[in-house]
Design a protein around this motif. Sequence first.
Motif, mmCIF file in Angstrom:
data_model
loop_
_atom_site.group_PDB
_atom_site.id
_atom_site.type_symbol
_atom_site.label_atom_id
_atom_site.label_comp_id
_atom_site.label_asym_id
_atom_site.label_seq_id
_atom_site.Cartn_x
_atom_site.Cartn_y
_atom_site.Cartn_z
ATOM 1 N N LEU A 190 31.272 -12.220 -41.768
ATOM 2 C CA LEU A 190 31.145 -13.420 -40.950
ATOM 3 C C LEU A 190 31.743 -14.627 -41.663
ATOM 4 O O LEU A 190 32.445 -15.437 -41.040
ATOM 5 N N THR A 191 31.492 -14.741 -42.947
ATOM 6 C CA THR A 191 32.061 -15.842 -43.725
ATOM 7 C C THR A 191 33.586 -15.784 -43.687
ATOM 8 O O THR A 191 34.257 -16.805 -43.497
ATOM 9 N N GLN A 192 34.151 -14.582 -43.855
ATOM 10 C CA GLN A 192 35.608 -14.418 -43.824
ATOM 11 C C GLN A 192 36.171 -14.763 -42.444
ATOM 12 O O GLN A 192 37.188 -15.443 -42.327
ATOM 13 N N ILE A 193 35.499 -14.318 -41.405
ATOM 14 C CA ILE A 193 35.961 -14.605 -40.035
ATOM 15 C C ILE A 193 35.929 -16.106 -39.770
ATOM 16 O O ILE A 193 36.870 -16.673 -39.206
ATOM 17 N N GLN A 194 34.841 -16.775 -40.178
ATOM 18 C CA GLN A 194 34.746 -18.221 -39.981
ATOM 19 C C GLN A 194 35.849 -18.944 -40.748
ATOM 20 O O GLN A 194 36.413 -19.923 -40.257
ATOM 21 N N ALA A 195 36.192 -18.464 -41.929
ATOM 22 C CA ALA A 195 37.276 -19.072 -42.710
ATOM 23 C C ALA A 195 38.610 -18.905 -41.995
ATOM 24 O O ALA A 195 39.416 -19.841 -41.932
ATOM 25 N N TRP A 196 38.865 -17.719 -41.449
ATOM 26 C CA TRP A 196 40.111 -17.496 -40.725
ATOM 27 C C TRP A 196 40.192 -18.355 -39.476
ATOM 28 O O TRP A 196 41.256 -18.887 -39.132
ATOM 29 N N GLY B 74 42.842 -22.210 -36.767
ATOM 30 C CA GLY B 74 42.517 -23.018 -35.598
ATOM 31 C C GLY B 74 42.356 -22.215 -34.317
ATOM 32 O O GLY B 74 42.703 -22.686 -33.243
ATOM 33 N N PHE B 75 41.822 -21.005 -34.439
ATOM 34 C CA PHE B 75 41.604 -20.193 -33.252
ATOM 35 C C PHE B 75 40.557 -20.832 -32.352
ATOM 36 O O PHE B 75 39.625 -21.478 -32.808
ATOM 37 N N THR B 76 40.728 -20.616 -31.045
ATOM 38 C CA THR B 76 39.721 -21.069 -30.080
ATOM 39 C C THR B 76 38.807 -19.885 -29.742
ATOM 40 O O THR B 76 39.137 -18.731 -30.018
ATOM 41 N N GLN C 296 40.532 -17.322 -27.673
ATOM 42 C CA GLN C 296 41.437 -16.444 -28.411
ATOM 43 C C GLN C 296 40.662 -15.357 -29.166
ATOM 44 O O GLN C 296 41.101 -14.214 -29.234
ATOM 45 N N VAL C 297 39.539 -15.726 -29.723
ATOM 46 C CA VAL C 297 38.756 -14.775 -30.497
ATOM 47 C C VAL C 297 38.013 -13.806 -29.578
ATOM 48 O O VAL C 297 37.967 -12.607 -29.827
ATOM 49 N N PHE C 298 37.435 -14.341 -28.517
ATOM 50 C CA PHE C 298 36.672 -13.537 -27.560
ATOM 51 C C PHE C 298 37.236 -13.753 -26.165
ATOM 52 O O PHE C 298 36.696 -14.526 -25.379
ATOM 53 N N PRO C 299 38.337 -13.081 -25.822
ATOM 54 C CA PRO C 299 38.932 -13.274 -24.496
ATOM 55 C C PRO C 299 37.922 -12.937 -23.405
ATOM 56 O O PRO C 299 37.310 -11.873 -23.421
ATOM 57 N N TRP C 300 37.744 -13.863 -22.487
ATOM 58 C CA TRP C 300 36.762 -13.686 -21.426
ATOM 59 C C TRP C 300 37.478 -13.672 -20.087
ATOM 60 O O TRP C 300 38.341 -14.497 -19.809
#
Length: 117
Positions: free
Chosen positions: A30-36, A41-43, A46-50
């Motif tokens: 989770l820490t790594q994902i939040q850093a990426w 600057g992902f929205t 983009q991360v969770f296409p709905w």
Amino acid sequence: MKSLQMLLAEQAALDEKIAREKKQAAAQALTQIQAWIAEFGFTAQQVFPWQPAKKQVSAKYLDPNSGATWTGRGKPPAWIAGKDRDQFLIEKPAEPSSQRGPFLAEMAAAAARREGR
């Protein structure tokens, strides 16, 4: 040879160790994902296409010869095109009054009876 009690105790200890390691790995991930996300600057989109769930539309018309159905939306199929659509309507059975629920007047009368009017 180990007894059943000893084996069960070892299993419980391993399960606890696995749970701790999994929790630690999840926190690191989770820490790594939040850093990426912050770095690139992902929205959220983009991360969770709905995409909204598609609504299922029930068939309104039935071809008695082939068993094909049509919802009444879009281009009409050849078996109904240019014909009177009423003859192809799928009729839903009338709801019995016992399943319909009480009318407002019936509800008011029942409430009055409960209050002893």
